[in-house]
Write an enzyme that holds these catalytic residues in place. Structure first.
Site, PDB file in Angstrom:
ATOM      1  N   HIS A   1       0.354   7.844   3.966  1.00 37.33           N
ATOM      2  CA  HIS A   1       0.888   7.085   5.094  1.00 37.33           C
ATOM      3  C   HIS A   1       2.404   7.223   5.233  1.00 37.33           C
ATOM      4  O   HIS A   1       3.002   6.570   6.093  1.00 37.33           O
ATOM      5  CB  HIS A   1       0.526   5.610   4.928  1.00 37.33           C
ATOM      6  CG  HIS A   1      -0.931   5.386   4.702  1.00 37.33           C
ATOM      7  ND1 HIS A   1      -1.882   5.679   5.645  1.00 37.33           N
ATOM      8  CD2 HIS A   1      -1.617   4.921   3.618  1.00 37.33           C
ATOM      9  CE1 HIS A   1      -3.080   5.398   5.173  1.00 37.33           C
ATOM     10  NE2 HIS A   1      -2.951   4.948   3.937  1.00 37.33           N
TER      11      HIS A   1
ATOM     12  N   GLY B   1      -5.520   1.865   7.379  1.00 39.19           N
ATOM     13  CA  GLY B   1      -6.627   1.167   8.033  1.00 39.19           C
ATOM     14  C   GLY B   1      -6.418  -0.332   8.050  1.00 39.19           C
ATOM     15  O   GLY B   1      -6.728  -1.013   9.035  1.00 39.19           O
TER      16      GLY B   1
ATOM     17  N   ILE C   1      -0.762   9.135   8.548  1.00 42.56           N
ATOM     18  CA  ILE C   1      -1.594   8.280   9.403  1.00 42.56           C
ATOM     19  C   ILE C   1      -1.342   6.808   9.088  1.00 42.56           C
ATOM     20  O   ILE C   1      -0.746   6.468   8.064  1.00 42.56           O
ATOM     21  CB  ILE C   1      -3.097   8.609   9.229  1.00 42.56           C
ATOM     22  CG1 ILE C   1      -3.539   8.329   7.783  1.00 42.56           C
ATOM     23  CG2 ILE C   1      -3.375  10.048   9.624  1.00 42.56           C
ATOM     24  CD1 ILE C   1      -5.038   8.512   7.554  1.00 42.56           C
TER      25      ILE C   1
ATOM     26  N   ASP D   1       0.853  -1.194   0.000  1.00 42.58           N
ATOM     27  CA  ASP D   1       0.000   0.000   0.000  1.00 42.58           C
ATOM     28  C   ASP D   1       0.886   1.240   0.000  1.00 42.58           C
ATOM     29  O   ASP D   1       1.365   1.688   1.048  1.00 42.58           O
ATOM     30  CB  ASP D   1      -0.920  -0.008   1.218  1.00 42.58           C
ATOM     31  CG  ASP D   1      -1.979   1.086   1.157  1.00 42.58           C
ATOM     32  OD1 ASP D   1      -1.758   2.082   0.443  1.00 42.58           O
ATOM     33  OD2 ASP D   1      -3.028   0.940   1.816  1.00 42.58           O
TER      34      ASP D   1
END
Length: 868
Positions: A507, A525, A522, A502
């Site tokens: 991120h 998820g 962040i 990802d």
């Protein structure tokens, strides 16, 4: 050289024939036998003046060469007079070449009404009046050939020629309609856009170019178009300077908005690339073809809605290209570290997730199953592969929900194929939810993982579409959790997790994160999705074994920053279902809600592949007869027919008709009518399966994997594809019974195994009057006399005629040292082929002709016919 094209007995009118192109046309037709009406007003290239000398001069040239011609001095605006000249003199009119023209070149700013009108009258009105005056004569005669003259200026435009461009493209439009109206009466109408040196072009072209563009290089095309052999009509041709070409309309694939939804300027702006690109094009040739997109749009029914970000009609049901990937123990370990495993490297429960030599054996964390789907999304996005109708960017996207289901525990390494489909699109008012299903198959074609990814697209809703389910699911009970696990993430957790695929910069890139309102990058998820899966498995799976996790479903509720602590609260809902939620300890915010893990009560086992067997229910693997030697297609279906006779209830359970197309041999398996039936031939079917003979026989004997054949395109299934799954009964057929059926077909003792029968069967007796030697001697002579036959066979074939004791190699392949096929048969059957009493296909299906190697050679043995 083809036959000379002549015009003997034909009467032609050529307008503007006093010079340039018209003169060249008239001289060529007359030289080939036509009687020509040479029409020319004799004015200047701008339309002034009048003189008979130009037409007379060309008539004299024709007559001096032995041809027949008369002059016409009328203006093309008096087309009826020109046609009357032809009718009065020769009694008919077969050919019209509308060539007359003038120029009034001037920029549009300075153009007068007279400049416009005069060009229109000579070109458009003149073409109309000459053609209209002759039209009924041609209709009555059932014959006519017409060529009208347009120009590149009319096709492409040209500075200073607005009037001329208008007229020339108008002439082509007239020709198109005349071609349609005249077709039934054998009136052929075409248009040329010539480039040639003439009184008109010498005013706009350099002298050297005018000299090179000789009119004589245009006339051959014109003559071909007005010849009786030409049936093509409605064409537009560019010609000049030795170049000849036909033009056609080309249209971009375009963008269709389904009816029933409004279309805003912004929608057109967003679709501008699709509207204007010529990567994919169509070439409509008729009004009907041009209207096809509109007709299809009406037939498709009302729009499901959408806006500038989401076109529901275009996106819903879209299937992404197959995504092929693989992983091994290193990828498994890297993923586990990315979701917080092995902080304590002495904890055996975590060590087995990251260490391939773990004492308990390496385990794959079940949430790893999300990676094939996510990696397919990111990899294809890098390649510019997106679903049609989805035009939003990463700035609007949030991962809303995730469901991952495992069909069995994941192996520590695998080769995978993932197929994605847009399953549903919901309008949530301020946003929209796109649900995409990803199904991942292992290298054998067996389903391994199913993922459903819900993407929330901010600001992309509001079109009034279906809102989707709204009921809360997996709500925690109103009591204290049965288990709680706290797990602190590391400050570099997002950087570690992104190595599993990802790569979203949100991120990793502080500047990118700040642009989207976050103080820092962040956590993914799906990273804390992995944390939660690990927590639940260790808390509730038997012995903490993650293999017992069957599925995971979550809703992402808020973001998590690297370094924060994830608190997973778990409730045992049943022996197989654990409801949970995750919070961020530092903020007490819920980051995962509506979540549950389902557990296996008993671990499913992978298929036993130690024995050869087909991997799909769409192929009769167990029906393959265990007989010695190669089974035939007919024998396979005979075994199936025998099974149907013993199980008449099958037809009622299956309720479908299957059309098998095996090479050149069609077979029908009817499991809908009565007790079911098998027959050679074709019939209306619910499901059609197409496969080559060699692949079919390999598949039925377990030598080829049916799912691999399907995924590689060698086994094609059409119609009701799901009906193919109802062929599972074929795997339940008894191989011993199959051997008995084949044994009977081959004349062996019933009840004995085919292998034993083959071992005990006495050697065939020698043929009473062997023909093989005579046949092969005749074949040698035939091949010597007809070398082309070798190309027809295009293979090196070895014939084994056992009862005649003859072995013969026929060399017709590119590599004489390589034998492409071995054909084994009896002397009697060889003789029947040589006399034409039977065909190779018949012998093959009856089991009398065995072909080892390239089975397609059997279709090319016709050269044996007639040898005796």
């Amino acid at each position: 050289m083809s036959k000379e094209l002549r015009f003997d007995g034909r009467v032609a009118i050529v307008t503007g024939a006093g010079g340039g192109l018209g003169r060249a046309h008239a001289l060529l037709l007359a030289a080939r036998g036509a009687t020509v009406v040479v029409n020319d007003l004799g004015g200047s290239h701008t339309g002034e003046g009048k003189s008979a000398s130009m037409a007379d001069k060309v008539v004299d040239e024709i007559k001096a060469a032995g041809g027949q011609a008369i002059a016409s001095y009328d203006s093309v605006e008096d087309g009826d007079k020109i046609v009357k000249t032809a009718i009065d003199a020769f009694g008919k009119i077969d050919i019209i070449i509308n060539n007359a023209g003038i120029l009034r070149d001037v920029s549009f700013q300075k153009m007068t009404q007279a400049d416009w009108d005069l060009v229109y009258r000579v070109h458009v009105l003149g073409t109309f009046r000459v053609t209209h005056a002759a039209w009924n004569h041609m209709r009555d005669a059932g014959y006519g050939r017409i060529v009208n003259t347009a120009s590149a200026s009319g096709i492409y435009g040209n500075f200073g020629q607005a009037n001329y461009s208008m007229a020339k493209l108008g002439i082509h439009g007239l020709s198109q309609t005349l071609a349609l109206e005249g077709k039934k009466r054998n009136i052929v109408v075409n248009t040329i856009a010539p480039t040639a040196g003439s009184r008109m072009t010498e005013t706009v072209m350099p002298p050297a170019l005018v000299e090179a563009l000789k009119p004589e290089l245009v006339s051959p095309l014109v003559a071909k178009l007005v010849h009786e052999s030409t049936e093509d009509t409605g064409g537009l041709y560019e010609v000049g300077g030795g170049f000849f070409a036909k033009l056609r309309w080309e249209r971009s694939a375009g963008k269709t908005f389904r009816l029933g939804r409004s279309v805003a300027i912004e929608d057109i702006d967003a679709a501008w690339r699709a509207i204007t690109q010529f990567d994919t094009t169509t070439h409509p040739e008729t009004i009907g073809a041009s209207l096809q997109p509109q007709i299809e749009n009406v037939e498709a029914g009302p729009s499901k809605g959408g806006n500038q970000f989401i076109d529901v009609d275009a996106a819903l049901g879209h299937k992404y290209p197959e995504f092929h990937s693989s992983y091994d123990e290193r990828d498994v370990a890297l993923y586990a570290l990315g979701v917080g495993a092995a902080k304590d490297p002495t904890d055996e429960r975590d060590l087995q997730l990251v260490y391939e030599l773990s004492g308990k054996g390496m385990k794959v964390l079940p949430s790893f199953g999300v990676l094939p789907a996510i990696n397919s999304v990111f990899t294809q996005a890098k390649q510019g592969i997106t679903a049609p109708g989805l035009t939003y960017g990463l700035d609007r996207v949030l991962h809303g929900e995730q469901y991952t289901e495992l069909k069995r525990p994941l192996p520590t390494k695998a080769k995978l194929t993932t197929r994605g489909t847009v399953k549903s699109i919901y309008d949530k008012g301020k946003g929209a939810v796109i649900n995409t299903e990803f199904v991942t198959y292992d290298e054998h074609g067996d389903e391994l993982i199913r993922n459903e990814l819900a993407t929330f697209v901010r600001g992309a809703g509001g079109w009034g579409g279906e809102r989707g389910p709204s009921a809360e699911v997996n709500v925690p009970p109103d009591r204290a959790p049965d288990k709680v696990v706290e797990d602190k993430t590391s400050p570099n957790q997002a950087l570690l997790y992104r190595l599993s695929g990802d790569w979203n910069p949100l991120h990793a890139d502080p500047g990118f994160a700040k642009a989207f309102g976050f103080a820092q990058p962040i956590l993914h998820g799906l990273c804390f999705f992995g944390y939660a899966t690990r927590h639940v498995a260790q808390a509730f799976a038997p012995d903490g074994n993650p293999d017992f996790v069957r599925s995971i479903k979550v809703r992402f509720a808020s973001s998590v920053l690297p370094g924060q602590t994830i608190v997973t609260e778990m409730w045992k809902d049943s022996d197989t279902k654990i409801v949970f939620r995750c919070k961020v300890k530092e903020t007490d915010q819920v980051c995962i809600s509506s979540a549950a893990v389902e557990l296996w009560t008993e671990l499913p086992k992978p298929k036993d592949r130690s024995k050869p067997t087909a991997a799909t229910t769409s192929a009769p693997a167990a029906a393959a007869p265990a007989a010695a030697g190669e089974p035939t297609i007919a024998e396979v279906f005979a075994v199936i027919e025998d099974y149907l006779g013993a199980n008449p209830e099958l037809a009622g359970k299956v309720g479908a008709v299957y059309q098998w197309k095996i090479g050149g041999a069609p077979w029908v398996l009817d499991l809908k009518t009565g007790a079911g039936s098998v027959k050679a031939g074709e019939a209306a079917a619910d499901c059609t399966l197409e496969i080559a003979e060699r692949d079919f026989l390999d598949m039925t004997q377990g030598k080829a994997d049916a799912m691999k054949l399907f995924t590689s395109g060698k086994l094609k299934i059409s119609g009701n594809i799901m009906a193919s799954q109802k062929l599972e009964f074929l795997r339940k057929m008894d191989p011993r019974r199959a051997a008995e059926v084949v044994g009977k077909l081959r004349g062996r003792a019933g009840g004995a195994s085919a292998g034993a029968a083959a071992a005990t069967k006495p050697a065939p007796a020698a043929a009473a009057d062997p023909q093989a030697a005579k046949i092969f001697a005749a074949l040698d002579k035939r091949l010597a006399d007809n070398p082309a036959l070798k190309q027809e066979l295009h293979a090196t074939v070895k014939f084994e005629v056992k009862d005649a004791g003859v072995s013969q190699i026929v060399t017709c392949g590119s590599d004489p040292a390589k034998i492409d096929a071995v054909c084994t048969l009896s002397d009697t059957d060889l003789a029947s082929l040589a006399t034409g009493k039977t065909t190779p296909q018949q012998l093959y299906q009856q089991g009398k002709l065995r072909i080892d190697g390239d089975v397609s050679v059997g279709h090319r043995l016709g050269f044996l016919k007639g040898l005796i």
